[in-house]
Design a protein around this motif. Structure first.
Motif, PDB file in Angstrom:
ATOM      1  N   ARG A   1       0.821  -1.205   0.000  1.00  0.00           N
ATOM      2  CA  ARG A   1       0.000   0.000   0.000  1.00  0.00           C
ATOM      3  C   ARG A   1       0.864   1.268   0.000  1.00  0.00           C
ATOM      4  N   THR A   2       2.046   1.183   0.594  1.00  0.00           N
ATOM      5  CA  THR A   2       2.952   2.330   0.567  1.00  0.00           C
ATOM      6  C   THR A   2       3.333   2.693  -0.863  1.00  0.00           C
ATOM      7  N   ALA A   3       3.669   1.674  -1.654  1.00  0.00           N
ATOM      8  CA  ALA A   3       4.003   1.918  -3.061  1.00  0.00           C
ATOM      9  C   ALA A   3       2.792   2.426  -3.825  1.00  0.00           C
ATOM     10  N   ARG A   4       1.620   1.868  -3.538  1.00  0.00           N
ATOM     11  CA  ARG A   4       0.409   2.284  -4.257  1.00  0.00           C
ATOM     12  C   ARG A   4       0.051   3.733  -3.941  1.00  0.00           C
ATOM     13  N   THR A   5       0.164   4.109  -2.672  1.00  0.00           N
ATOM     14  CA  THR A   5      -0.180   5.476  -2.273  1.00  0.00           C
ATOM     15  C   THR A   5       0.707   6.496  -2.962  1.00  0.00           C
ATOM     16  N   SER A   6       2.014   6.226  -3.004  1.00  0.00           N
ATOM     17  CA  SER A   6       2.925   7.167  -3.660  1.00  0.00           C
ATOM     18  C   SER A   6       2.660   7.241  -5.157  1.00  0.00           C
ATOM     19  N   ALA A   7       2.334   6.098  -5.772  1.00  0.00           N
ATOM     20  CA  ALA A   7       2.025   6.098  -7.208  1.00  0.00           C
ATOM     21  C   ALA A   7       0.741   6.876  -7.495  1.00  0.00           C
ATOM     22  N   MET A   8      -0.265   6.731  -6.620  1.00  0.00           N
ATOM     23  CA  MET A   8      -1.509   7.471  -6.798  1.00  0.00           C
ATOM     24  C   MET A   8      -1.272   8.976  -6.690  1.00  0.00           C
ATOM     25  N   LYS A   9      -0.471   9.397  -5.706  1.00  0.00           N
ATOM     26  CA  LYS A   9      -0.184  10.818  -5.555  1.00  0.00           C
ATOM     27  C   LYS A   9       0.580  11.354  -6.754  1.00  0.00           C
ATOM     28  N   ALA A  10       1.540  10.566  -7.248  1.00  0.00           N
ATOM     29  CA  ALA A  10       2.318  10.999  -8.406  1.00  0.00           C
ATOM     30  C   ALA A  10       1.431  11.101  -9.647  1.00  0.00           C
ATOM     31  N   ARG A  11       0.506  10.158  -9.801  1.00  0.00           N
ATOM     32  CA  ARG A  11      -0.378  10.200 -10.965  1.00  0.00           C
ATOM     33  C   ARG A  11      -1.332  11.399 -10.900  1.00  0.00           C
ATOM     34  N   THR A  12      -1.815  11.702  -9.712  1.00  0.00           N
ATOM     35  CA  THR A  12      -2.670  12.880  -9.555  1.00  0.00           C
ATOM     36  C   THR A  12      -1.905  14.154  -9.886  1.00  0.00           C
ATOM     37  N   ALA A  13      -0.645  14.230  -9.416  1.00  0.00           N
ATOM     38  CA  ALA A  13       0.175  15.398  -9.732  1.00  0.00           C
ATOM     39  C   ALA A  13       0.412  15.509 -11.236  1.00  0.00           C
ATOM     40  N   LEU A  14       0.591  14.373 -11.901  1.00  0.00           N
ATOM     41  CA  LEU A  14       0.780  14.371 -13.354  1.00  0.00           C
ATOM     42  C   LEU A  14      -0.446  14.932 -14.075  1.00  0.00           C
ATOM     43  N   MET A  15      -1.641  14.498 -13.653  1.00  0.00           N
ATOM     44  CA  MET A  15      -2.860  14.994 -14.281  1.00  0.00           C
ATOM     45  C   MET A  15      -2.982  16.509 -14.118  1.00  0.00           C
ATOM     46  N   ASN A  16      -2.593  17.016 -12.964  1.00  0.00           N
ATOM     47  CA  ASN A  16      -2.618  18.459 -12.740  1.00  0.00           C
ATOM     48  C   ASN A  16      -1.605  19.169 -13.628  1.00  0.00           C
ATOM     49  N   GLN A  17      -0.432  18.567 -13.806  1.00  0.00           N
ATOM     50  CA  GLN A  17       0.575  19.152 -14.676  1.00  0.00           C
ATOM     51  C   GLN A  17       0.120  19.158 -16.134  1.00  0.00           C
ATOM     52  N   ILE A  18      -0.518  18.066 -16.547  1.00  0.00           N
ATOM     53  CA  ILE A  18      -1.023  18.003 -17.927  1.00  0.00           C
ATOM     54  C   ILE A  18      -2.067  19.085 -18.161  1.00  0.00           C
ATOM     55  N   SER A  19      -2.960  19.263 -17.208  1.00  0.00           N
ATOM     56  CA  SER A  19      -3.990  20.303 -17.337  1.00  0.00           C
ATOM     57  C   SER A  19      -3.357  21.691 -17.396  1.00  0.00           C
ATOM     58  N   ALA A  20      -2.315  21.917 -16.581  1.00  0.00           N
ATOM     59  CA  ALA A  20      -1.655  23.219 -16.578  1.00  0.00           C
ATOM     60  C   ALA A  20      -0.953  23.488 -17.905  1.00  0.00           C
ATOM     61  N   VAL A  21      -0.284  22.459 -18.447  1.00  0.00           N
ATOM     62  CA  VAL A  21       0.409  22.632 -19.724  1.00  0.00           C
ATOM     63  C   VAL A  21      -0.598  22.902 -20.842  1.00  0.00           C
ATOM     64  N   LEU A  22      -1.692  22.172 -20.870  1.00  0.00           N
ATOM     65  CA  LEU A  22      -2.703  22.365 -21.917  1.00  0.00           C
ATOM     66  C   LEU A  22      -3.373  23.727 -21.795  1.00  0.00           C
TER      67      LEU A  22
END
Length: 407
Positions: free
Chosen positions: A134-155
């Protein structure tokens, strides 16, 4: 020389590099303290030092979930009774200050007074594996959420030429298109640089999604092997089940009542009455991740479970707000989860159900539609992965009813 007239209580203040051990008698007299290295040889030296003055009643350790985790495991293997220190004595610290010896003595004195201590989690079974995954999953989920925010900002700041390529697509479709794109040209061109950046972000998103799916598959395999009955509780999925198991721990005997589990999950009602006012308020303590998991179960049931919907309607008529109703439901769900975890039911054998269904020429989709459930539920029953005795009995009875009609 060991003195048989008294017993010894130990307190240990743990740190990354060293552990400080203090010993007192069972009537509070200080016997001595010493510092050890936080390595394998140091743990063995601590085990030998503890019995220097006499038999040890219990050992209080600070940080059994962090710096003291391995020490607690080693001492438990040597037969010592381990007590976890929940928090330091703040009043004592204000009066006498703090240091490693003082903290170690306070830990021992807390064990003697049976104040602010609890049974630590064992951390040596499948639940520990769930926690690490779950530790690995939690960090991956946070990183993926940050990526989606970055994609929205770039677009958002991109030219209309770039935005037009992904306009009207859902989030998943947009990320997939970005990952499969092949931008070429001069990186000094802002349009090309933007397209290259979006491709890299989309590729990273796909990698994180694959990592999350693989982790979920590993979590599900462990849960179905060791605690399949939890997956049959309405509203419980892989993520919720794994969190509840981590909260419960590898040694469920440490949870002696449903009230204790409710308090641990932060859903126990706390009295907040004064004068003519009689009420309870939300508990702000406990494991907030477990509290969130119980809330997810309640939200799912409020939209899909008939009994829960009827309860919500009744309590709404009584004048309760939605927030107050959810608090009540979380307490009820905590009670149900506790009894499932403490008293797992053994499901009846189901290895003949698939054979009987195939003899009748029925598909899982047809059976699921007739029983008002999902094909995946039928599949789990046939493969022995479900502990829902009621659903299994209902499926078997329905198949037996179909047999005369098909003959």
């Amino acid at each position: 020389m060991a003195n048989e007239e008294f017993k010894v209580i130990a307190g240990i203040d743990t740190h990354a590099d060293t552990h400080h051990v203090a010993l007192i008698t069972d009537y509070g007299k200080r016997l001595g303290d010493r510092k050890f290295l936080a390595v394998g040889s140091g743990y063995r030296q601590i085990a030998a030092y503890l019995t220097r003055f006499g038999p040890v009643t219990a050992v209080g350790i600070e940080g059994t979930g962090s710096y003291g985790a391995e020490l607690a495991r080693v001492l438990a293997e040597h037969g010592f009774i381990i007590r976890e220190m929940n928090r330091p004595n703040r009043a004592e610290r204000r009066l006498r200050g703090r240091s490693d010896p003082l903290d170690a003595y306070q830990a021992a004195e807390s064990v003697l007074a049976d104040r602010g201590t609890s049974t630590p989690k064992a951390r040596d079974g499948y639940v520990e594996a769930l926690r690490v995954l779950r530790t690995a999953r939690t960090s991956a989920m946070k990183a993926r959420t940050a990526l989606m925010n970055q994609i929205s900002a770039v677009l958002t700041a991109a030219t209309d030429e770039v935005r037009a390529k992904y306009r009207g697509l859902s989030s998943e479709a947009r990320v997939k298109a970005m990952a499969s794109s092949r931008p070429t040209g001069d990186p000094a061109d802002p349009v090309i640089a933007t397209l290259m950046t979006l491709k890299r972000l989309g590729t990273r998103h796909r990698f994180l999604s694959e990592e999350i799916n693989e982790t979920d598959a590993a979590l599900e395999a462990i849960i179905l092997t060791y605690a399949p009955e939890l997956m049959d509780v309405k509203g419980v999925g892989v993520v919720v089940a794994s969190q509840l198991l981590v909260t419960f721990g590898d040694n469920p005997e440490r949870m002696n009542s449903e009230a204790a589990f409710a308090a641990l999950a932060g859903v126990a009602a706390v009295p907040a009455s004064s004068g003519k006012t009689s009420r309870h308020r939300l508990c702000r303590g406990g494991d907030r991740q477990a509290n969130s998991s119980l809330c997810r179960i309640v939200v799912v049931r409020m939209s899909t479970d008939a009994r829960t919907r009827a309860y919500v309607a009744k309590r709404t008529e009584d004048g309760l707000s939605k927030k107050e109703i959810i608090r009540c439901l979380k307490r009820y769900v905590a009670r149900e989860i506790f009894h499932v975890m403490k008293n797992p039911r053994s499901a009846p054998l189901t290895n003949d159900l698939r054979i009987l269904r195939l003899k009748l020429g029925l598909t899982q989709v047809f059976v699921a539609a007739a029983l008002g459930t999902w094909p995946g539920t039928i599949s789990r029953i046939e493969h022995g992965k479900s502990q829902d005795c009621e659903a299994i009995s209902r499926y078997r009875a329905w198949l037996e009813e179909q047999a005369p009609e098909r003959n």
